[in-house]
Design a protein around this motif. Structure first.
Motif, PDB file in Angstrom:
ATOM      1  N   CYS A 361       0.574  -1.393   0.151  1.00 12.21           N
ATOM      2  CA  CYS A 361       0.256  -0.042   0.010  1.00 12.21           C
ATOM      3  C   CYS A 361       0.608   1.179   0.108  1.00 12.21           C
ATOM      4  CB  CYS A 361      -1.142  -0.123   1.237  1.00 12.21           C
ATOM      5  SG  CYS A 361      -2.125  -1.608   1.270  1.00 12.21           S
ATOM      6  N   MET A 362       2.025   1.239   0.944  1.00 11.42           N
ATOM      7  CA  MET A 362       3.030   2.287   0.962  1.00 11.42           C
ATOM      8  C   MET A 362       3.449   2.602  -0.483  1.00 11.42           C
ATOM      9  SD  MET A 362       2.153   4.168   3.804  1.00 11.42           S
ATOM     10  CE  MET A 362       3.707   5.229   3.412  1.00 11.42           C
ATOM     11  N   VAL A 363       4.104   1.299  -0.736  1.00 15.16           N
ATOM     12  CA  VAL A 363       4.231   1.485  -2.527  1.00 15.16           C
ATOM     13  C   VAL A 363       3.767   2.431  -3.711  1.00 15.16           C
ATOM     14  CG1 VAL A 363       5.873  -0.037  -4.052  1.00 15.16           C
ATOM     15  CG2 VAL A 363       7.043   0.446  -1.606  1.00 15.16           C
ATOM     16  N   ASP A 364       2.135   1.994  -3.744  1.00 16.66           N
ATOM     17  CA  ASP A 364       1.590   1.714  -4.341  1.00 16.66           C
ATOM     18  C   ASP A 364       1.282   3.736  -4.015  1.00 16.66           C
ATOM     19  OD1 ASP A 364      -0.436   1.312  -6.184  1.00 16.66           O
ATOM     20  OD2 ASP A 364      -1.888   1.946  -5.095  1.00 16.66           O
ATOM     21  N   LEU A 365       0.702   4.255  -2.784  1.00 18.94           N
ATOM     22  CA  LEU A 365       0.859   5.457  -2.146  1.00 18.94           C
ATOM     23  C   LEU A 365       1.719   6.180  -2.908  1.00 18.94           C
ATOM     24  CD1 LEU A 365      -0.825   7.598  -0.860  1.00 18.94           C
ATOM     25  CD2 LEU A 365       0.132   7.191   1.022  1.00 18.94           C
ATOM     26  N   LEU A 366       3.258   6.360  -2.542  1.00 20.08           N
ATOM     27  CA  LEU A 366       4.257   7.048  -2.636  1.00 20.08           C
ATOM     28  C   LEU A 366       4.762   6.346  -4.416  1.00 20.08           C
ATOM     29  CD1 LEU A 366       6.731   5.213   0.534  1.00 20.08           C
ATOM     30  CD2 LEU A 366       5.629   8.018  -0.029  1.00 20.08           C
ATOM     31  N   GLY A 367       4.601   5.819  -4.487  1.00 23.66           N
ATOM     32  CA  GLY A 367       4.532   5.664  -6.209  1.00 23.66           C
ATOM     33  C   GLY A 367       3.906   6.862  -7.185  1.00 23.66           C
ATOM     34  N   ARG A 368       3.048   6.493  -6.705  1.00 28.12           N
ATOM     35  CA  ARG A 368       1.332   7.331  -7.806  1.00 28.12           C
ATOM     36  C   ARG A 368       1.849   8.918  -7.036  1.00 28.12           C
ATOM     37  NH1 ARG A 368      -3.800   6.293  -7.126  1.00 28.12           N
ATOM     38  NH2 ARG A 368      -3.696   5.154  -5.524  1.00 28.12           N
ATOM     39  N   ALA A 369       2.126   9.160  -6.322  1.00 25.40           N
ATOM     40  CA  ALA A 369       2.255  10.420  -5.682  1.00 25.40           C
ATOM     41  C   ALA A 369       3.422  11.177  -6.490  1.00 25.40           C
ATOM     42  CB  ALA A 369       2.515  10.590  -4.347  1.00 25.40           C
ATOM     43  N   GLY A 370       4.423   9.986  -6.699  1.00 23.71           N
ATOM     44  CA  GLY A 370       5.526  10.531  -7.632  1.00 23.71           C
ATOM     45  C   GLY A 370       6.907  11.031  -6.408  1.00 23.71           C
ATOM     46  N   CYS A 371       6.465   9.886  -5.724  1.00 26.12           N
ATOM     47  CA  CYS A 371       7.945   9.667  -4.974  1.00 26.12           C
ATOM     48  C   CYS A 371       8.987   8.146  -4.756  1.00 26.12           C
ATOM     49  CB  CYS A 371       7.601   9.895  -3.173  1.00 26.12           C
ATOM     50  SG  CYS A 371       6.601  11.638  -2.784  1.00 26.12           S
ATOM     51  N   LEU A 372       9.163   8.258  -5.545  1.00 18.99           N
ATOM     52  CA  LEU A 372       9.580   6.754  -6.862  1.00 18.99           C
ATOM     53  C   LEU A 372      10.950   6.755  -5.653  1.00 18.99           C
ATOM     54  CD1 LEU A 372       9.492   7.821 -10.430  1.00 18.99           C
ATOM     55  CD2 LEU A 372       7.198   5.967  -8.979  1.00 18.99           C
ATOM     56  N   ASP A 373      11.602   7.591  -5.325  1.00 18.48           N
ATOM     57  CA  ASP A 373      13.157   7.290  -4.769  1.00 18.48           C
ATOM     58  C   ASP A 373      12.425   6.745  -3.400  1.00 18.48           C
ATOM     59  OD1 ASP A 373      14.637   8.398  -6.875  1.00 18.48           O
ATOM     60  OD2 ASP A 373      14.993  10.459  -5.723  1.00 18.48           O
ATOM     61  N   GLU A 374      11.767   7.339  -2.382  1.00 20.95           N
ATOM     62  CA  GLU A 374      11.529   7.317  -1.694  1.00 20.95           C
ATOM     63  C   GLU A 374      10.460   5.370  -1.677  1.00 20.95           C
ATOM     64  OE1 GLU A 374       8.509   8.880   2.258  1.00 20.95           O
ATOM     65  OE2 GLU A 374       8.774   9.564   0.626  1.00 20.95           O
ATOM     66  N   ALA A 375       9.978   5.402  -2.784  1.00 18.67           N
ATOM     67  CA  ALA A 375       9.423   3.990  -2.925  1.00 18.67           C
ATOM     68  C   ALA A 375      10.195   2.707  -2.660  1.00 18.67           C
ATOM     69  CB  ALA A 375       7.789   4.230  -3.928  1.00 18.67           C
ATOM     70  N   LEU A 395       6.277  -0.383 -11.084  1.00 18.91           N
ATOM     71  CA  LEU A 395       6.700   0.102 -12.573  1.00 18.91           C
ATOM     72  C   LEU A 395       5.540   0.703 -13.205  1.00 18.91           C
ATOM     73  CD1 LEU A 395       8.713  -1.103 -14.809  1.00 18.91           C
ATOM     74  CD2 LEU A 395       7.229  -2.642 -15.046  1.00 18.91           C
ATOM     75  N   GLY A 396       4.101   0.223 -12.517  1.00 20.13           N
ATOM     76  CA  GLY A 396       2.582   1.299 -12.651  1.00 20.13           C
ATOM     77  C   GLY A 396       3.191   2.694 -12.461  1.00 20.13           C
ATOM     78  N   ALA A 397       3.494   2.745 -11.026  1.00 15.89           N
ATOM     79  CA  ALA A 397       4.338   4.301 -11.187  1.00 15.89           C
ATOM     80  C   ALA A 397       5.136   4.895 -11.940  1.00 15.89           C
ATOM     81  CB  ALA A 397       4.706   4.348  -9.782  1.00 15.89           C
ATOM     82  N   CYS A 398       5.931   4.763 -12.575  1.00 21.11           N
ATOM     83  CA  CYS A 398       7.386   4.723 -13.321  1.00 21.11           C
ATOM     84  C   CYS A 398       6.468   4.798 -14.806  1.00 21.11           C
ATOM     85  CB  CYS A 398       8.474   3.323 -13.660  1.00 21.11           C
ATOM     86  SG  CYS A 398       9.026   3.227 -12.167  1.00 21.11           S
TER      87      CYS A 398
END
Length: 567
Positions: A361-375, A395-398
């Protein structure tokens, strides 16, 4: 899986827990009687049922090894205790995952002539073999006479159900030839529902209602059928089952009521889910978690957090599942700060260590918010092994944020986990296509073909010309970035018109009552162009459209979507 308990000594030589212990110098000394010793002191040796109660009590107190020792003491004191005490002894062997003790008990029962005549012992025997991961031994025992008993057959059916979908065919064969009661019907319906075979579950439910012979549906039946409706998004059937729940006076039942909440949430009627939730008399953690999850999957993140606050005020402590619902709600609504807060509070305030679902859930939240490095950093510091779903989310966030470099790293991890999943290759290919790296995109598509990987296609067709003209007049322009092939703009626009979401909406507009809500279920995530198109369609037609994709719900109305264009 619970830790494996060492096998107890042979039953004939098992230590009597009432006997005093010896010290290292060999002296015997009296000590305070243990709880187990107190159980045995209450036994009337002349009454076999008294020994049975002692074995069962020791087992329920959490000491299966002592329960087996008590069984050995029972046989020495009164051989007639064998029949009543054998079932709890077999369950003690299961609880201790002691295959050696279980086999001794099986042999003892065979020599004493208890099998296959005693159904209670037979059920306990099958339970023991399955708990000790010996399904073939269970089946052999069942086939040698135990299949004559309906209760034992139900135990065997239940064991297949716990094996999941891989045992589905075997379970159905047994179900079709056994003498069926309400338990067997419920078990088979639940197995279909839990395996995602909703149509089969509903067909079997209808068949159950028509068989007669005193078999009637109960709370367990209704919960399983509601689960099938939830998986299928079958709102009309779900309403019919809810009416049955009301007629049977089960709306306040926490288990059935929670199933009603889950069904309405997954069928796109979160307001009806809330009303059903309010009718549950004594809510438990699962009820609250289901309501939080329901709001979350519809993008109503703040409402989900409000329910979470209500739950904590009620005095109930959130558990592992609750925090999955909370973090998923934050992810769907883009509540970045709230998600970070509850992720940290879960461990610090509630003592719950995050599992792979919470990290996901956190990876999805961070990734879609643009915090890719944090995710990506969160994945690397995880205490549990990240799964393919988590890497797929990143990968979807990328793709959303066009981070080609990280996409390559993540895709390689995915290929290591599952080199046969066509979707990962396609997603990476799409990322390359969106930034114009056509050669790399084509290389991956060729790789998919040479490796024989296939993605099941879907086909449908309906006339959209008139509606598309009105959409263009209202300002719609095809988002050709959603077509990930190197084609000219006209060809891309043509492909977009055939996306299944648009076809389904057009079909529903032509075949539904004016003013009614249109519900669409999609097996993949809705694309950007279809999302824009459906918003415009609602403005043109005055209709409300609800789309359930693989991740969440989108409520389209008056040209807007409940997700706020964040999904």
């Amino acid at each position: 899986m619970p830790p494996r308990v060492a096998d107890p000594p042979p039953l004939a030589a098992a230590r009597d827990p009432t006997a005093p212990a010896s010290d290292p110098q060999g002296r015997r000394e009296a000590s305070a009687p243990s709880l187990h010793a107190l159980f045995l002191r209450a036994v009337d040796p002349s009454r076999p049922s008294s020994w049975s109660a002692a074995v069962a009590d020791l087992l329920s107190s959490g000491d299966p090894v002592a329960a087996l020792a008590a069984f050995a003491a029972a046989l020495r004191a009164n051989p007639a205790a064998l029949r009543p005490a054998l079932p709890p002894a077999l369950r003690a062997a299961a609880a201790a995952t002691s295959l050696a003790a279980g086999r001794q008990l099986h042999l003892l029962a065979l020599r004493s002539g208890l099998f296959p005549s005693d159904a209670y012992s037979g059920s306990a025997l099958l339970h023991m073999y399955h708990h000790c991961s010996r399904p073939l031994d269970a089946r052999r025992a069942f086939d040698i006479g135990l299949d004559e008993h309906a209760g034992v057959a139900n135990t065997m059916l239940d064991a297949y159900a716990k094996g999941g979908g891989r045992e589905l065919g075997t379970a159905r064969k047994l179900f079709d030839m056994m003498e069926r009661d309400a338990v067997s019907w419920n078990t088979m319906i639940a197995l279909y529902a839990q395996s995602g075979l909703s149509a089969e579950a509903l067909r079997l439910y209808d068949k159950m209602l028509n068989v007669g012979g005193g078999v009637r549906c109960n709370a367990v039946t209704l919960s399983s059928v509601l689960l099938a409706c939830a998986h299928a998004g079958a709102i009309q059937t779900g309403k019919r089952i809810h009416n049955q729940v009301v007629r049977m006076g089960l709306e306040e039942n926490v288990y059935v009521g929670t199933s009603v909440v889950d069904m309405y949430s997954k069928c796109g009627r979160v307001e009806m889910a809330r009303r059903a939730f309010q009718r549950i008399k004594e809510k438990n953690v699962l009820s609250w978690s289901a309501m939080i999850s329901g709001y979350g999957m519809h993008g109503y993140g703040q409402e989900a957090l409000d329910v979470f606050s209500e739950m904590r005020r009620s005095g109930l402590k959130p558990n592992y599942i609750t925090f999955i619902s909370v973090l998923a709600a934050c992810s769907h609504a883009g509540l970045l700060n709230e998600g970070r807060h509850w992720y940290n509070a879960m461990r610090k305030e509630f003592g719950i260590e995050p599992g792979v679902e919470h990290y996901g859930c956190m990876v999805d939240l961070l990734g879609r918010a643009g915090c890719l490095d944090e995710a990506y950093g969160l994945i690397k510091e995880m205490k549990v092994k990240p799964d393919a779903a988590m890497w797929g989310s990143l990968l979807g966030a990328c793709r959303i944020h066009k981070n080609v470099e990280l996409a390559g790293i993540v895709a390689n991890r995915l290929f290591e986990l599952d080199a046969t999943n066509c979707g990962y290759y396609v997603l990476l290919s799409n990322i390359y296509a969106e930034v114009g790296m056509w050669k790399d995109a084509e290389r991956l598509r060729v790789l998919v073909k040479t490796r024989g990987l296939e993605k099941p296609p879907g086909y449908s067709s309906v006339e959209l010309k008139e509606l598309l003209e009105k959409m263009r007049e209202a300002g719609y322009a095809p988002n050709t970035g959603s077509v990930l092939h190197d084609l000219d703009e006209e060809e891309k626009g043509s492909m977009l018109r055939m996306h299944s979401e648009k076809l389904a909406v057009a079909f529903a507009l032509m075949n539904s009552v004016k003013g009614s809500v249109i519900h669409v279920i999609k097996n993949l995530r809705v694309c950007t162009d279809c999302h824009t198109a459906i918003k415009i369609i609602t403005k043109l037609t005055g209709r409300e459209i609800v789309v359930r994709d693989i991740k969440r719900f989108h409520h389209f109305k008056d040209g807007l979507c409940s997700c706020g264009d964040y999904w």
